[in-house]
Design an enzyme around this catalytic site. Structure first.
Site, mmCIF file in Angstrom:
data_model
loop_
_atom_site.group_PDB
_atom_site.id
_atom_site.type_symbol
_atom_site.label_atom_id
_atom_site.label_comp_id
_atom_site.label_asym_id
_atom_site.label_seq_id
_atom_site.Cartn_x
_atom_site.Cartn_y
_atom_site.Cartn_z
ATOM 1 N N HIS A 35 0.835 -1.216 0.000
ATOM 2 C CA HIS A 35 0.000 0.000 0.000
ATOM 3 C C HIS A 35 0.867 1.261 0.000
ATOM 4 C CE1 HIS A 35 -4.055 -1.712 0.553
ATOM 5 N NE2 HIS A 35 -3.492 -2.614 1.333
ATOM 6 N N ASP A 45 -7.326 -2.701 -1.303
ATOM 7 C CA ASP A 45 -8.237 -3.558 -0.554
ATOM 8 C C ASP A 45 -9.613 -3.407 -1.189
ATOM 9 O OD1 ASP A 45 -6.154 -4.196 1.080
ATOM 10 O OD2 ASP A 45 -6.755 -2.854 2.713
ATOM 11 N N TYR A 93 -7.339 -15.569 5.866
ATOM 12 C CA TYR A 93 -6.034 -15.008 6.226
ATOM 13 C C TYR A 93 -6.306 -13.962 7.311
ATOM 14 C CZ TYR A 93 -1.384 -12.964 5.776
ATOM 15 O OH TYR A 93 -0.111 -12.520 6.037
ATOM 16 N N HIS A 138 -8.341 -10.464 7.150
ATOM 17 C CA HIS A 138 -8.787 -10.282 5.760
ATOM 18 C C HIS A 138 -10.122 -10.971 5.482
ATOM 19 C CE1 HIS A 138 -4.732 -8.768 5.329
ATOM 20 N NE2 HIS A 138 -5.014 -8.365 4.114
ATOM 21 N N ASP A 171 -12.975 -9.383 5.749
ATOM 22 C CA ASP A 171 -13.967 -8.418 5.257
ATOM 23 C C ASP A 171 -13.513 -7.674 4.000
ATOM 24 O OD1 ASP A 171 -11.990 -6.892 6.369
ATOM 25 O OD2 ASP A 171 -13.317 -5.682 7.644
ATOM 26 N N HIS A 172 -12.410 -8.113 3.412
ATOM 27 C CA HIS A 172 -11.980 -7.523 2.147
ATOM 28 C C HIS A 172 -10.979 -8.476 1.480
ATOM 29 C CE1 HIS A 172 -8.620 -6.287 4.785
ATOM 30 N NE2 HIS A 172 -7.886 -6.216 3.672
ATOM 31 N N HIS A 195 -7.317 -8.248 -0.326
ATOM 32 C CA HIS A 195 -6.155 -7.413 -0.623
ATOM 33 C C HIS A 195 -5.493 -7.950 -1.888
ATOM 34 C CE1 HIS A 195 -2.145 -5.462 0.202
ATOM 35 N NE2 HIS A 195 -1.766 -6.520 -0.517
HETATM 36 ZN ZN LIG Z 1 -4.305 -4.410 1.931
#
Ligand SMILES: [Zn+2]
Length: 262
Positions: free
Chosen positions: A189, A196, A224, A227, A229-230, A232
């Protein structure tokens, strides 16, 4: 309710008009061919130059399973294969050669600021409520270039999902923003290389599984840690400024991704 009313009104309006006018009503506004970048020659394997590099940015999301398209300005087999997948995805004649019909589609998808139709710089540069591309480990300009490639990959992912909208919940983060949200110390990022993603119309596992074909060498999703709720996605293999090796790293155990069962 209001949306339905508007839809009904639009349909009634369109039905009352002759064919040409209907097209004008329902068609999205066309992007200008020269607003961002214009290709001046047909490109095929063996060509090299900045026009090839510009093309590579835009087809990077069509790299194919677990692969990437290097942004090196050389039109090799992987660039040709990506162009072919792009052509297939948009119903063009799929020959792996970038000529007028391929460029016309890219112009149609491309906004005047070079971003693809469904993503914008403002979606990716608002880490922690800020804006701009400074405050990271590489120059603001380079960060913005990375973010542009990230968006073209997201556009490919969106197309792969059947034109289902994707939302970016976190894109570029300055160092201070990354610290604030508890991001990894050398997070992609920080480089404009990561997004994300969430979706209201596709499950996170659908997004994660599709993303394996869209040039994302970093992929973390459900199962993971942190992670669920999204999803990456990132371009770590193209990143020669970070401290990690340029290898693929995927993990979304709840989607059957990672640890050998990719
Ligand atoms: Zn991320």
């Amino acid at each position: 309710m209001r949306v339905n009313t508007w839809k009904r009104a639009a349909v009634a309006f369109a039905l009352a008009l002759p064919g040409a006018a209907i097209a004008a009503v329902v068609a999205a506004p066309a992007a200008h061919a020269d607003g961002c970048y214009t290709w001046n020659r047909t490109l095929a394997q063996g060509r090299s130059g900045d026009d090839v590099r510009q093309l590579q940015i835009r087809v990077a999301g069509w790299a194919g399973y677990r692969d990437i398209v290097e942004n090196d300005g050389r039109y090799g087999p992987k660039t040709a294969a990506a162009v072919k997948r792009f052509q297939q995805a948009y119903g063009l004649r799929a020959d792996g050669i970038a000529g007028p019909q391929t460029f016309a589609k890219l112009y149609q998808l491309q906004d005047n600021d070079c971003t693809p139709a469904h993503f914008s710089y403002s979606e990716l540069d608002n880490g922690c409520g800020g804006s701009g591309w400074s405050g990271g480990p590489i120059s603001a300009n380079q960060t913005k270039q990375n973010a542009l490639r990230t968006m073209w990959k997201l556009e490919a992912l969106r197309r792969s999902l059947g034109d289902k909208p994707l939302r970016v919940s976190s894109g570029y983060r300055s160092r201070s923003c990354n610290n604030q949200v508890g991001g990894a110390s050398d997070s992609q990022h920080l480089y404009g290389n990561a997004a994300d993603v969430t979706s209201r119309t596709s499950s996170l596992c659908q997004v994660a599984r599709a993303a394996r074909n869209n040039g994302f060498s970093g992929l973390y999703g459900p199962g993971y840690p942190d992670h669920d709720d999204h999803v990456h996605v990132d371009s770590r293999r193209e990143n020669n400024s970070d401290r990690s090796s340029n290898t693929t790293s995927w993990s979304a155990p709840d989607c059957g991704i990672g640890a050998g069962n990719d």
